[in-house]
Design an enzyme around this catalytic site. Structure first.
Site, short mmCIF file in Angstrom:
data_model
loop_
_atom_site.label_atom_id
_atom_site.label_comp_id
_atom_site.label_asym_id
_atom_site.label_seq_id
_atom_site.Cartn_x
_atom_site.Cartn_y
_atom_site.Cartn_z
N ILE A 16 0.84 -1.21 0.00
CA ILE A 16 0.00 0.00 0.00
C ILE A 16 0.87 1.25 0.00
O ILE A 16 0.60 2.22 -0.72
CB ILE A 16 -0.95 0.00 1.23
N ASP A 63 14.39 1.49 10.63
CA ASP A 63 13.49 0.62 11.39
C ASP A 63 12.75 1.51 12.38
O ASP A 63 13.34 2.02 13.34
CB ASP A 63 14.29 -0.46 12.14
N ASN A 90 1.69 4.45 7.50
CA ASN A 90 1.22 3.25 6.83
C ASN A 90 1.98 1.99 7.25
O ASN A 90 1.43 0.89 7.20
CB ASN A 90 1.34 3.47 5.31
N SER A 142 -7.34 -0.29 9.97
CA SER A 142 -7.78 -1.57 9.41
C SER A 142 -9.24 -1.75 9.77
O SER A 142 -9.76 -1.07 10.67
CB SER A 142 -6.96 -2.71 10.01
N TYR A 155 -2.83 -7.78 16.70
CA TYR A 155 -3.00 -6.87 15.56
C TYR A 155 -4.23 -5.98 15.80
O TYR A 155 -4.19 -4.76 15.62
CB TYR A 155 -3.16 -7.68 14.28
N LYS A 159 -4.38 -1.90 16.19
CA LYS A 159 -5.13 -1.04 15.26
C LYS A 159 -6.24 -0.27 15.99
O LYS A 159 -6.60 0.83 15.57
CB LYS A 159 -5.69 -1.88 14.10
N VAL A 188 -6.45 -6.21 1.37
CA VAL A 188 -5.78 -5.56 0.23
C VAL A 188 -4.71 -6.52 -0.30
O VAL A 188 -4.02 -7.17 0.50
CB VAL A 188 -5.12 -4.22 0.66
N ASP A 191 1.73 -8.35 0.34
CA ASP A 191 2.44 -9.45 1.03
C ASP A 191 1.80 -9.76 2.38
O ASP A 191 1.77 -10.91 2.81
CB ASP A 191 3.91 -9.06 1.28
#
Ligand SMILES: NC(=O)c1ccc[n+]([C@@H]2O[C@H](COP(=O)([O-])OP(=O)(O)OC[C@H]3O[C@@H](n4cnc5c(N)ncnc54)[C@H](OP(=O)(O)O)[C@@H]3O)[C@@H](O)[C@H]2O)c1
Length: 241
Positions: A16, A63, A90, A142, A155, A159, A188, A191
């Site tokens: 993205i 990083d 992002n 998300s 996750y 988010k 989306v 990867d």
């Protein structure tokens, strides 16, 4: 100082972020691209054809979870380009693991990248954004910024955290003309999804370019209407589910 507005896009080495970088360069921004992979960033920069010679895309291999990295990145962008108008948070990672098997280290890793790094980066960028004529922050959340999906405890929490401070920031800086948006996409074709959901048929996934068009729409929309959140789902999913 760059005559074009400058957009810092994290996670711009692929997926993205790469599509957002290309779309913003076509929309008149000078892209500053950050991620760990220098190779990936160079490929993305080469695709930013809207960034002309002399005001070309800048790359910053970094990083973002390293202590001090978000502040360091802001400093490097300002030193190289002299201004910062738009921040697209992002960069992110996902983990597919049951609640019970999710460890404290998993939790810390996802929180550090998906919630803490964008928080610190945005905080560091605020003084520069205040000087920009049309400043904006776009956070890539998300569908699990609002919902909860099995196997995605860490996750989902990260988010939700991102969505939480996005709402607070939007209120705190709105009087200063800094617009703050959250985009909350479903699957989306990147990867990230290929790693955790190899079962999903790619032909039904949203394309990164569709998310990039949403980013451009949000930042170009400087009228009296402000869009706080864009929830974007796959056409194959039931609307408002
Ligand atoms: N794909 C989806 O279905 C989907 C749906 C909703 C939301 N999102 C969100 O969209 C965002 C982009 O995801 P994507 O799908 O494009 O995934 P992706 O293709 O895996 O890209 C993730 C990006 O984040 C960067 N990144 C990862 N760890 C980093 C670190 N420690 N420091 C700096 N950069 C780092 C990666 O670059 P390096 O590896 O080079 O560092 C890469 O550029 C994420 O926030 C994700 O949560 C994705």
């Amino acid at each position: 100082m760059s005559s074009k507005p400058v957009a810092l896009i994290t996670g711009a080495s692929r997926g993205i972020g790469r599509a957002v970088a290309v779309a913003l360069s076509e929309a008149g921004y000078r892209p500053a691209l950050a991620a760990r992979s220098e190779e990936g960033l160079k490929v993305s920069a080469g695709l930013c054809t809207g960034a002309e010679a002399g005001t070309g895309a800048l790359i910053f291999p970094i990083d973002l979870t390293r202590e001090g990295a978000p502040e360091q990145l802001t400093g490097m962008v300002l030193e190289a380009a002299g201004r910062l108008d738009l921040l697209v948070n992002n960069a992110g990672a996902v983990l597919s693991r049951s609640f019970e098997e999710t460890g404290g280290d998993d939790w810390d890793r996802l929180m550090a990248l998906n919630a803490r790094a964008p928080f610190l980066l945005t905080r560091a960028a605020l003084p520069a954004l205040r000087r920009a004529p049309e400043a904006a922050v776009v956070n890539i959340g998300s569908v699990v910024s609002f919902k909860g999906y099995e196997m995605q405890a860490a996750y989902t929490a990260s988010k939700h955290a991102l969505a939480g401070w996005t709402k607070v920031l939007a209120r705190e800086v709105s009087a200063e003309g800094i617009r703050v948006h959250l985009i909350a996409p479903g699957g989306v074709a990147t990867d990230l999804v290929r790693d955790v959901r190899p079962d999903i048929d790619e032909s039904g996934l949203i394309s990164p370019e569709e998310i990039a068009r949403a980013v451009v729409f949000l930042v170009k929309n400087r009228g009296n209407a402000v869009i706080d959140v864009l929830e974007i789902h796959r056409a194959g999913k039931i609307p408002f589910a």
